[in-house]
Design a protein around this motif. Structure first.
Motif, PDB file in Angstrom:
ATOM      1  N   SER A  91      14.486   3.221  17.774  1.00 56.05           N
ATOM      2  CA  SER A  91      14.121   4.193  16.803  1.00 56.05           C
ATOM      3  C   SER A  91      13.059   4.784  16.288  1.00 56.05           C
ATOM      4  O   SER A  91      11.393   3.892  16.459  1.00 56.05           O
ATOM      5  N   LEU A  92      12.649   5.579  15.252  1.00 51.77           N
ATOM      6  CA  LEU A  92      11.268   6.022  14.935  1.00 51.77           C
ATOM      7  C   LEU A  92      11.940   5.975  13.333  1.00 51.77           C
ATOM      8  O   LEU A  92      12.838   6.576  13.049  1.00 51.77           O
ATOM      9  N   LEU A  93      10.838   5.807  12.807  1.00 54.60           N
ATOM     10  CA  LEU A  93      11.193   5.883  10.958  1.00 54.60           C
ATOM     11  C   LEU A  93       9.538   6.452  10.761  1.00 54.60           C
ATOM     12  O   LEU A  93       8.982   6.646  11.091  1.00 54.60           O
ATOM     13  N   VAL A  94      10.157   7.942   8.958  1.00 49.88           N
ATOM     14  CA  VAL A  94       9.565   8.676   9.390  1.00 49.88           C
ATOM     15  C   VAL A  94       9.381   8.258   7.626  1.00 49.88           C
ATOM     16  O   VAL A  94      10.835   8.742   7.072  1.00 49.88           O
ATOM     17  N   THR A  95       8.235   8.379   7.021  1.00 50.39           N
ATOM     18  CA  THR A  95       8.690   8.625   5.475  1.00 50.39           C
ATOM     19  C   THR A  95       6.679   9.268   5.161  1.00 50.39           C
ATOM     20  O   THR A  95       6.854   9.331   6.156  1.00 50.39           O
ATOM     21  N   GLY A 151       3.955  10.450   2.509  1.00 56.92           N
ATOM     22  CA  GLY A 151       3.507  10.200   2.375  1.00 56.92           C
ATOM     23  C   GLY A 151       2.884  10.353   0.463  1.00 56.92           C
ATOM     24  O   GLY A 151       3.743  11.375   0.489  1.00 56.92           O
ATOM     25  N   ASP A 152       2.524  10.803   0.339  1.00 58.55           N
ATOM     26  CA  ASP A 152       1.157  10.281  -0.959  1.00 58.55           C
ATOM     27  C   ASP A 152       0.999  12.360  -1.352  1.00 58.55           C
ATOM     28  O   ASP A 152       1.700  12.484  -2.176  1.00 58.55           O
ATOM     29  N   MET A 153       0.789  12.286  -0.066  1.00 56.82           N
ATOM     30  CA  MET A 153       0.752  14.002  -0.358  1.00 56.82           C
ATOM     31  C   MET A 153       2.014  14.828  -0.763  1.00 56.82           C
ATOM     32  O   MET A 153       1.878  15.766  -0.563  1.00 56.82           O
ATOM     33  N   ALA A 154       3.135  13.863   0.247  1.00 57.99           N
ATOM     34  CA  ALA A 154       4.056  14.800   0.026  1.00 57.99           C
ATOM     35  C   ALA A 154       5.140  15.024  -0.984  1.00 57.99           C
ATOM     36  O   ALA A 154       6.378  15.215  -1.890  1.00 57.99           O
ATOM     37  N   ALA A 155       4.160  13.499  -2.165  1.00 54.66           N
ATOM     38  CA  ALA A 155       5.585  13.387  -3.028  1.00 54.66           C
ATOM     39  C   ALA A 155       5.024  14.513  -4.428  1.00 54.66           C
ATOM     40  O   ALA A 155       4.209  15.256  -4.390  1.00 54.66           O
ATOM     41  N   HIS A 161       1.173  -1.319   0.289  1.00 52.83           N
ATOM     42  CA  HIS A 161       0.366   0.061  -0.417  1.00 52.83           C
ATOM     43  C   HIS A 161       0.933   1.028  -0.192  1.00 52.83           C
ATOM     44  O   HIS A 161       1.506   0.713   0.136  1.00 52.83           O
ATOM     45  N   THR A 162       0.564   2.191  -0.372  1.00 47.93           N
ATOM     46  CA  THR A 162       1.158   3.273   0.161  1.00 47.93           C
ATOM     47  C   THR A 162       0.490   4.244   1.065  1.00 47.93           C
ATOM     48  O   THR A 162      -0.899   4.049   1.010  1.00 47.93           O
ATOM     49  N   ASP A 163       1.091   4.957   1.843  1.00 49.62           N
ATOM     50  CA  ASP A 163       0.593   6.087   2.915  1.00 49.62           C
ATOM     51  C   ASP A 163       0.234   6.916   2.207  1.00 49.62           C
ATOM     52  O   ASP A 163       0.788   8.134   1.964  1.00 49.62           O
ATOM     53  N   SER A 164      -1.265   7.323   2.405  1.00 49.57           N
ATOM     54  CA  SER A 164      -2.461   8.507   1.664  1.00 49.57           C
ATOM     55  C   SER A 164      -1.937   9.590   2.503  1.00 49.57           C
ATOM     56  O   SER A 164      -2.186  10.466   1.193  1.00 49.57           O
ATOM     57  N   GLY A 165      -1.391  10.140   3.780  1.00 47.05           N
ATOM     58  CA  GLY A 165      -1.206  11.152   4.434  1.00 47.05           C
ATOM     59  C   GLY A 165       0.237  12.027   3.635  1.00 47.05           C
ATOM     60  O   GLY A 165       0.266  11.902   2.873  1.00 47.05           O
ATOM     61  N   THR A 209       3.735   9.964   7.371  1.00 48.94           N
ATOM     62  CA  THR A 209       4.338   8.417   8.713  1.00 48.94           C
ATOM     63  C   THR A 209       5.351   8.212   9.304  1.00 48.94           C
ATOM     64  O   THR A 209       6.562   8.330   9.101  1.00 48.94           O
ATOM     65  N   ILE A 210       4.656   8.117  10.774  1.00 49.65           N
ATOM     66  CA  ILE A 210       6.221   8.327  11.770  1.00 49.65           C
ATOM     67  C   ILE A 210       5.615   6.517  12.508  1.00 49.65           C
ATOM     68  O   ILE A 210       4.526   6.096  12.857  1.00 49.65           O
ATOM     69  N   LEU A 211       6.611   6.107  12.040  1.00 48.51           N
ATOM     70  CA  LEU A 211       6.122   4.171  12.580  1.00 48.51           C
ATOM     71  C   LEU A 211       7.730   4.421  13.648  1.00 48.51           C
ATOM     72  O   LEU A 211       8.999   4.193  13.976  1.00 48.51           O
ATOM     73  N   GLN A 212       6.727   3.218  14.801  1.00 52.60           N
ATOM     74  CA  GLN A 212       8.121   3.521  16.101  1.00 52.60           C
ATOM     75  C   GLN A 212       8.261   1.533  15.501  1.00 52.60           C
ATOM     76  O   GLN A 212       7.698   0.649  15.801  1.00 52.60           O
TER      77      GLN A 212
END
Length: 91
Positions: free
Chosen positions: A81-85, A87-91, A45-49, A52-55
């Motif tokens: 750690s936290l992983l920051v990506t 999403g689609d709105m930022a692309a 999937h893609t993150d539509s927002g 995204t911050i993942l622990q």
């Protein structure tokens, strides 16, 4: 909104760039069980927002991100750690 403004400023945009964007804050937790080991947790999937911050969890791997080229790259867990990506709105 503050995070969005800070990101906008770091790439040379006005900090008010995303001031009027609708915001949503959501927390999700995906439960892991030993029986699920080796199975797919989520479908591709893609993150539509916007962000995204993942622990990260040092016990559960399998996260992969896709570059614009379509290539998937594994993301190794890094304890604490936290992983920051973006999403689609930022692309």
């Amino acid at each position: 909104m503050d995070i969005g403004a800070t990101i906008a400023e770091t790439v040379g945009l006005d900090g008010n760039y995303c001031k009027e964007w609708p915001c949503q804050y959501r927390i999700s937790r995906y439960n892991f069980t030993p029986e699920a080991l080796g199975s797919t947790g989520l479908q591709m999937h893609t993150d539509s927002g916007f962000l995204t911050i993942l622990q990260d969890d040092e016990n559960v791997g399998g996260l992969a991100v896709m570059y614009k080229s379509g290539e998937f790259v594994a993301v190794d867990p890094l304890p604490g750690s936290l992983l920051v990506t973006l999403g689609d709105m930022a692309a």
